[in-house]
Design a protein around this motif. Structure first.
Motif, short mmCIF file in Angstrom:
data_model
loop_
_atom_site.label_atom_id
_atom_site.label_comp_id
_atom_site.label_asym_id
_atom_site.label_seq_id
_atom_site.Cartn_x
_atom_site.Cartn_y
_atom_site.Cartn_z
N MET A 1 0.83 -1.20 0.00
CA MET A 1 0.00 0.00 0.00
C MET A 1 0.87 1.26 0.00
O MET A 1 1.88 1.34 0.70
CB MET A 1 -0.89 0.02 1.24
N LEU A 2 0.49 2.22 -0.79
CA LEU A 2 1.21 3.49 -0.85
C LEU A 2 0.45 4.54 -0.05
O LEU A 2 -0.72 4.82 -0.34
CB LEU A 2 1.36 3.94 -2.30
N ASN A 3 1.08 5.08 0.97
CA ASN A 3 0.49 6.18 1.73
C ASN A 3 1.37 7.41 1.59
O ASN A 3 2.61 7.31 1.64
CB ASN A 3 0.36 5.81 3.21
N ILE A 4 0.76 8.55 1.40
CA ILE A 4 1.49 9.79 1.19
C ILE A 4 1.16 10.76 2.32
O ILE A 4 -0.01 10.92 2.68
CB ILE A 4 1.12 10.43 -0.16
N GLU A 5 2.17 11.38 2.89
CA GLU A 5 1.98 12.40 3.92
C GLU A 5 2.58 13.71 3.43
O GLU A 5 3.69 13.73 2.89
CB GLU A 5 2.64 11.99 5.23
N ILE A 6 1.86 14.80 3.61
CA ILE A 6 2.36 16.14 3.26
C ILE A 6 2.55 16.91 4.55
O ILE A 6 1.61 17.06 5.33
CB ILE A 6 1.37 16.88 2.33
N GLU A 7 3.76 17.38 4.78
CA GLU A 7 4.06 18.10 6.01
C GLU A 7 4.47 19.53 5.69
O GLU A 7 4.99 19.82 4.61
CB GLU A 7 5.18 17.39 6.78
N THR A 8 4.24 20.40 6.65
CA THR A 8 4.61 21.81 6.49
C THR A 8 5.98 22.08 7.13
O THR A 8 6.39 21.38 8.06
CB THR A 8 3.58 22.74 7.15
N ILE A 9 6.67 23.07 6.60
CA ILE A 9 7.96 23.50 7.14
C ILE A 9 7.88 24.98 7.47
O ILE A 9 7.41 25.77 6.66
CB ILE A 9 9.11 23.26 6.13
N TRP A 10 8.33 25.33 8.67
CA TRP A 10 8.35 26.74 9.08
C TRP A 10 9.75 27.30 8.83
O TRP A 10 10.68 27.04 9.58
CB TRP A 10 7.98 26.86 10.56
N ARG A 11 9.88 28.05 7.74
CA ARG A 11 11.17 28.63 7.38
C ARG A 11 11.06 30.16 7.48
O ARG A 11 10.24 30.78 6.82
CB ARG A 11 11.57 28.21 5.96
N PHE A 12 11.89 30.76 8.32
CA PHE A 12 11.86 32.20 8.56
C PHE A 12 13.01 32.88 7.80
O PHE A 12 14.14 32.36 7.77
CB PHE A 12 11.99 32.51 10.05
N HIS A 13 12.71 34.02 7.18
CA HIS A 13 13.70 34.80 6.45
C HIS A 13 13.77 36.20 7.04
O HIS A 13 12.77 36.74 7.51
CB HIS A 13 13.31 34.92 4.97
N LYS A 14 14.96 36.78 6.98
CA LYS A 14 15.13 38.19 7.36
C LYS A 14 15.27 39.03 6.10
O LYS A 14 16.04 38.69 5.20
CB LYS A 14 16.37 38.37 8.24
N GLU A 15 14.51 40.09 6.04
CA GLU A 15 14.53 40.95 4.86
C GLU A 15 15.93 41.51 4.62
O GLU A 15 16.58 42.03 5.53
CB GLU A 15 13.53 42.10 5.04
N GLY A 16 16.39 41.37 3.37
CA GLY A 16 17.71 41.89 3.02
C GLY A 16 18.86 41.04 3.49
O GLY A 16 20.00 41.46 3.41
N SER A 17 18.56 39.84 4.00
CA SER A 17 19.62 38.97 4.50
C SER A 17 19.41 37.56 3.98
O SER A 17 18.27 37.09 3.90
CB SER A 17 19.62 38.96 6.04
N PRO A 18 20.50 36.87 3.61
CA PRO A 18 20.36 35.50 3.14
C PRO A 18 20.12 34.52 4.29
O PRO A 18 19.83 33.34 4.06
CB PRO A 18 21.72 35.22 2.47
N GLN A 19 20.20 34.98 5.52
CA GLN A 19 20.07 34.11 6.69
C GLN A 19 18.63 33.61 6.82
O GLN A 19 17.66 34.35 6.67
CB GLN A 19 20.46 34.87 7.96
N THR A 20 18.47 32.32 7.09
CA THR A 20 17.17 31.72 7.31
C THR A 20 17.21 30.83 8.55
O THR A 20 18.29 30.44 9.01
CB THR A 20 16.72 30.86 6.11
N ALA A 21 16.05 30.51 9.05
CA ALA A 21 15.95 29.58 10.18
C ALA A 21 14.77 28.66 9.94
O ALA A 21 13.66 29.11 9.65
CB ALA A 21 15.76 30.35 11.49
N VAL A 22 15.01 27.36 10.03
CA VAL A 22 13.94 26.36 9.94
C VAL A 22 13.65 25.89 11.36
O VAL A 22 14.46 25.21 11.98
CB VAL A 22 14.35 25.17 9.05
N VAL A 23 12.49 26.29 11.88
CA VAL A 23 12.14 25.99 13.27
C VAL A 23 11.31 24.71 13.33
O VAL A 23 10.26 24.60 12.68
CB VAL A 23 11.36 27.16 13.90
#
Length: 373
Positions: free
Chosen positions: A1-23
């Protein structure tokens, strides 16, 4: 059986900066529940050191600490950390059923290209905790697939009438509103060809904050206490039921503070109240308990499935009925506050089913709030 799960990712960006954070909000939520960083690490299947480093990185990114550690008192979330967790709870409650629908659509498109060809039961049902429990048990059954789509009461019956599904999940209130709702369903039910499979009952009422600080005990109190309300979406069966209750009690929806503020699931409105964005909402008891809320019972609903008579003769639906009658399903329902399995899996004609509950007594108004167990 094939089961598919879709999950969300919380990725934060700072304006004008390449820095990100995945919480990883699951880590913060586990800290909130247990007060232990070690428990959060075990839950995430990561080392204690790695989890601590992640928390430090997130705090540095935001410029605000997410946790506080005190000797002898464990680890607690800061107000900012709490805010992130509750935002995540609301997001999951709001999007969960929609993501499940999307995952099911994708699985349906992919499966014809695979060698696995299980018997697939198409289920269109109003969203509910008991339906999710049944789905979990069916997913473990070999050789049988479930194409479950969450839709409103009326849309599920429309799907059955149009041949778009095999099982239609519907809920119907007991008491004073029952006849009104039965009349609305009549155009979609075929008494000769349709059969009813009994499932569960569930308690419906007002979800209020722990301790019920506004002393809400009835629908009239929503207006009298000027409580902040969060409503369900207009297409949901629960919203229709709430509107019918307002009409029964002669309450003007326009006088309810926040009646136009909507969320899309029972869990979403409960999370809204739990995160202090509202004082009260209307929904199932199980959602209130999930988020540590008190509950004011207003009425009982029967949740059942409708299918065609010919479908009952197929092997897949007999396996579904066997699961409903099994002890594992009974135990699963017993774990859901406000849910009771009632002759689950028994089959009746539409006429027999409706006559079997005609004698239900209307629920008394103004029931007192019950505290979480």
């Amino acid at each position: 059986m094939l089961n598919i799960e879709i999950e969300t990712i919380w990725r934060f960006h700072k304006e004008g900066s390449p820095q990100t954070a995945v919480v990883m909000l699951g880590i913060l939520n586990e800290i909130r529940k247990t007060g232990k960083l070690t428990s959060a690490a075990d839950h995430a299947q990561l080392s204690y050191r790695h989890v601590w480093n992640l928390v430090e990185q997130w705090s540095e990114f935001f410029g605000v600490p997410l946790v506080e550690t005190q000797r002898g008192k464990g680890t607690t979330l800061t107000p900012f950390g709490e805010k992130l967790v509750w935002a995540g709870e609301r997001m999951q409650a709001r999007l969960g059923p929609q993501l499940e629908n999307l995952a099911q659509e994708l699985a349906t498109e992919v499966k014809p290209f695979l060698h696995q060809r299980p018997s697939v039961i198409r289920v269109h049902a109003s969203h509910g905790f008991a339906v999710s429990k049944l789905r979990e048990l069916l997913d473990r059954e070999p050789g049988i697939g479930v194409d479950l789509r969450y839709v409103s009461n009326q849309h599920s019956l429309e799907s059955l009438a149009q041949g778009a599904c095999d099982l239609s999940g519907v809920h119907l209130p007991r008491g004073e509103l029952r006849a009104q709702n039965i009349q609305a369903y009549r155009e979609w039910l075929d008494p000769r060809e349709d059969r009813v499979i009994s499932f569960v009952t569930r308690e419906m009422g007002l979800m209020v904050k722990r301790g019920n600080p506004l002393k809400i005990s009835s629908l009239e109190d929503l207006v009298a206490r000027k409580a902040r309300f969060v409503n369900r979406d207009h297409d949901s069966g629960t919203r229709l039921l709430f509107n019918q209750l307002l009409a029964l009690h002669k309450i003007d929806e326009a006088k309810i503070n926040g009646a136009q503020q909507i969320e899309f699931t029972h869990a979403a409105v409960a999370a809204y109240v739990a995160s202090d964005m509202a004082d009260v909402s209307f929904g199932v008891e199980a959602a209130a308990r999930q988020f540590g809320l008190d509950f004011v019972r207003l009425l009982t609903e029967d949740y059942f499935f409708v299918c065609r008579r010919a479908f009952l003769e197929t092997e897949p639906v007999q396996r579904v009925i066997d699961i409903m009658k099994g002890q594992e399903f009974r135990d699963a329902i017993a774990s859901l506050p406000g849910y009771v399995e009632t002759r689950s899996g028994s089959v009746s004609t539409v006429k027999e089913f409706l006559e079997s509950v005609e004698g239900d007594e209307p629920v008394k108004r103004g029931a007192k709030a019950s505290l979480p167990k």
